[in-house]
Design an enzyme around this catalytic site. Structure first.
Site, PDB file in Angstrom:
ATOM      1  CG  ASP A  74      -2.100   0.918   1.087  1.00 24.50           C
ATOM      2  OD1 ASP A  74      -2.337   1.418  -0.031  1.00 24.50           O
ATOM      3  OD2 ASP A  74      -2.791   1.156   2.097  1.00 24.50           O
TER       4      ASP A  74
ATOM      5  CG  ASN B 141      -7.812  -1.797  -5.339  1.00 24.06           C
ATOM      6  OD1 ASN B 141      -6.936  -2.620  -5.088  1.00 24.06           O
ATOM      7  ND2 ASN B 141      -8.043  -0.773  -4.523  1.00 24.06           N
TER       8      ASN B 141
ATOM      9  N   GLY C 226       0.259   5.584  -4.358  1.00 29.07           N
ATOM     10  CA  GLY C 226      -0.292   6.889  -4.728  1.00 29.07           C
ATOM     11  C   GLY C 226       0.286   7.999  -3.866  1.00 29.07           C
TER      12      GLY C 226
ATOM     13  NE  ARG D 281      -7.847   0.938   5.123  1.00 30.34           N
ATOM     14  CZ  ARG D 281      -7.422   2.198   5.264  1.00 30.34           C
ATOM     15  NH1 ARG D 281      -7.382   2.760   6.446  1.00 30.34           N
ATOM     16  NH2 ARG D 281      -7.036   2.902   4.210  1.00 30.34           N
ATOM     17  CG  LEU D 282      -6.701  -7.507   8.302  1.00 31.39           C
ATOM     18  CD1 LEU D 282      -7.384  -8.746   8.859  1.00 31.39           C
ATOM     19  CD2 LEU D 282      -5.238  -7.820   7.992  1.00 31.39           C
TER      20      LEU D 282
HETATM   21  C1  IPE Z   1      -5.550  -2.646  -0.406  1.00 25.69           C
HETATM   22  O1  IPE Z   1      -5.118  -1.338  -0.624  1.00 25.69           O
HETATM   23  C2  IPE Z   1      -5.534  -3.414  -1.681  1.00 25.69           C
HETATM   24  C3  IPE Z   1      -4.214  -3.613  -2.266  1.00 25.69           C
HETATM   25  C4  IPE Z   1      -3.072  -3.368  -1.704  1.00 25.69           C
HETATM   26  C5  IPE Z   1      -4.246  -4.175  -3.592  1.00 25.69           C
HETATM   27  P1  IPE Z   1      -6.159  -0.141  -0.764  1.00 25.69           P
HETATM   28  O2  IPE Z   1      -5.360   1.090  -0.871  1.00 25.69           O
HETATM   29  O3  IPE Z   1      -7.123  -0.418  -1.858  1.00 25.69           O
HETATM   30  O4  IPE Z   1      -6.895  -0.247   0.639  1.00 25.69           O
HETATM   31  P2  IPE Z   1      -7.934   0.744   1.348  1.00 25.69           P
HETATM   32  O5  IPE Z   1      -9.107   0.870   0.452  1.00 25.69           O
HETATM   33  O6  IPE Z   1      -7.244   2.043   1.582  1.00 25.69           O
HETATM   34  O7  IPE Z   1      -8.254   0.065   2.631  1.00 25.69           O
HETATM   35  C1  IPE Z   2      -1.334   0.283  -3.486  1.00 21.39           C
HETATM   36  O1  IPE Z   2      -1.143   1.660  -3.481  1.00 21.39           O
HETATM   37  C2  IPE Z   2      -1.587  -0.281  -4.863  1.00 21.39           C
HETATM   38  C3  IPE Z   2      -2.976  -0.701  -5.107  1.00 21.39           C
HETATM   39  C4  IPE Z   2      -3.945  -0.716  -4.241  1.00 21.39           C
HETATM   40  C5  IPE Z   2      -3.276  -1.147  -6.449  1.00 21.39           C
HETATM   41  P1  IPE Z   2      -2.363   2.664  -3.528  1.00 21.39           P
HETATM   42  O2  IPE Z   2      -2.719   2.906  -4.951  1.00 21.39           O
HETATM   43  O3  IPE Z   2      -3.472   2.187  -2.680  1.00 21.39           O
HETATM   44  O4  IPE Z   2      -1.722   3.969  -2.914  1.00 21.39           O
HETATM   45  P2  IPE Z   2      -2.369   4.938  -1.839  1.00 21.39           P
HETATM   46  O5  IPE Z   2      -2.832   4.089  -0.708  1.00 21.39           O
HETATM   47  O6  IPE Z   2      -3.497   5.657  -2.517  1.00 21.39           O
HETATM   48  O7  IPE Z   2      -1.249   5.843  -1.447  1.00 21.39           O
HETATM   49 MG    MG Z   3      -3.974   2.435  -0.723  1.00 21.69          MG
END
Ligand code: IPE
Ligand code: IPE
Ligand code: MG
Length: 247
Positions: free
Chosen positions: A21, A69, A24, A193-194
């Site tokens: 995670d 996602n 972004g 969180r999970l």
């Molecule tokens: C969890 O990350 C899913 C992946 C790492 C692929 P997210 O960034 O989507 O999780 P939330 O929505 O913030 O909990």
């Molecule tokens: C994890 O990084 C990658 C995926 C969930 C695909 P994020 O895209 O969730 O990045 P943040 O959490 O928005 O920083």
């Molecule tokens: Mg994320």
């Protein structure tokens, strides 16, 4: 002493799962767009896969794309699917060289046709590799997985194909059938969180959270997580004294 040398190689977790995670937010911190973060995240995937295999970890599961996602902006979803195709194509040679078997868990049929086709090709090409299994969670959500398992299990029960239902039988209907439960779960980016990941399989896993964003999570950070894990006492409901008696 380097962190790597602090790892007890005889007591490595057999299976490590990671919620990757923070791509972004990392990109934003660099003044770049989110997709740039996903590209840099792929480099972390490469490094951690290689590091885990070199240490002797047997299963590495990476949460790459959740069912939730799909609700992201269309352009980001498309970029992630394209990146997946590109990465799988690029990594195939490394998988073969390092004898890494690719496995996928999740609702694979929901992937775009090109992504699915590339994935199936790499799954097939690496199916005889034995050094480490790299399990990609794609279009995965634990509640989907558990519900799907319950549906198929009840159908088999009604047809008399199974006579009893217990935890072991139930686990066979999960997408992780034949994969041991992770001993260690890592989540990067300071979220605790999970996010619908492996709810069944993580029942007794040790959790490790780090503030590092996924693109910053490289070999040293991975070693640090394992060293931390190895300093813990896993009691499985017993008392500390009972555990010490066994050792
Ligand atoms: C969890 O990350 C899913 C992946 C790492 C692929 P997210 O960034 O989507 O999780 P939330 O929505 O913030 O909990
Ligand atoms: C994890 O990084 C990658 C995926 C969930 C695909 P994020 O895209 O969730 O990045 P943040 O959490 O928005 O920083
Ligand atoms: Mg994320």
């Amino acid at each position: 002493m380097s962190l790597k040398s602090k790892i007890d190689l005889l007591h490595l977790p057999k299976h490590i799962a990671i919620i990757m995670d923070g791509n972004g937010r990392w990109a934003k911190s660099q003044g770049k767009d989110r997709i740039f973060g996903h590209h840099e995240g792929v480099e972390s995937v490469r490094v951690i896969t290689e590091t885990a295999a070199n240490l002797g970890v047997k299963y590495l599961t990476l949460y790459a794309f959740s069912k939730e996602n799909w609700n992201r902006p269309k352009a980001e979803v498309e970029a992630l699917m394209d990146l997946l195709v590109l990465s799988l194509e690029n990594e195939l040679e490394t998988f073969q060289k390092n004898s890494i078997r690719l496995l996928a868990i999740g609702d694979i049929d929901s992937l775009p046709p090109k992504t699915k086709a590339t994935l199936l090709r790499v799954l097939e090409s690496t199916s005889n590799n034995s050094r480490m299994s790299l399990v990609l969670a794609l279009s995965y959500s634990a509640r989907w997985e558990i519900t799907d398992a319950a549906k198929r299990l009840s159908a088999d029960f009604q047809e008399g194909k199974i006579k009893v239902i217990d935890e072991n039988i139930f686990a066979k209907y999960l997408t992780t059938n034949n994969i041991p439960d992770p001993e260690l779960l890592i989540r990067t980016s300071g979220e605790y969180r999970l996010s619908n990941f492996l709810l069944w399989q993580l029942a007794y896993s040790e959790m490790y959270f780090t503030n590092k964003y996924w693109p910053e999570f490289r070999a040293e950070e991975f070693y640090e997580a394992i060293v931390d894990f190895q300093g813990r006492e896993r009691r499985f409901g017993k008392t500390s004294e009972q555990i010490k008696e066994i050792n």
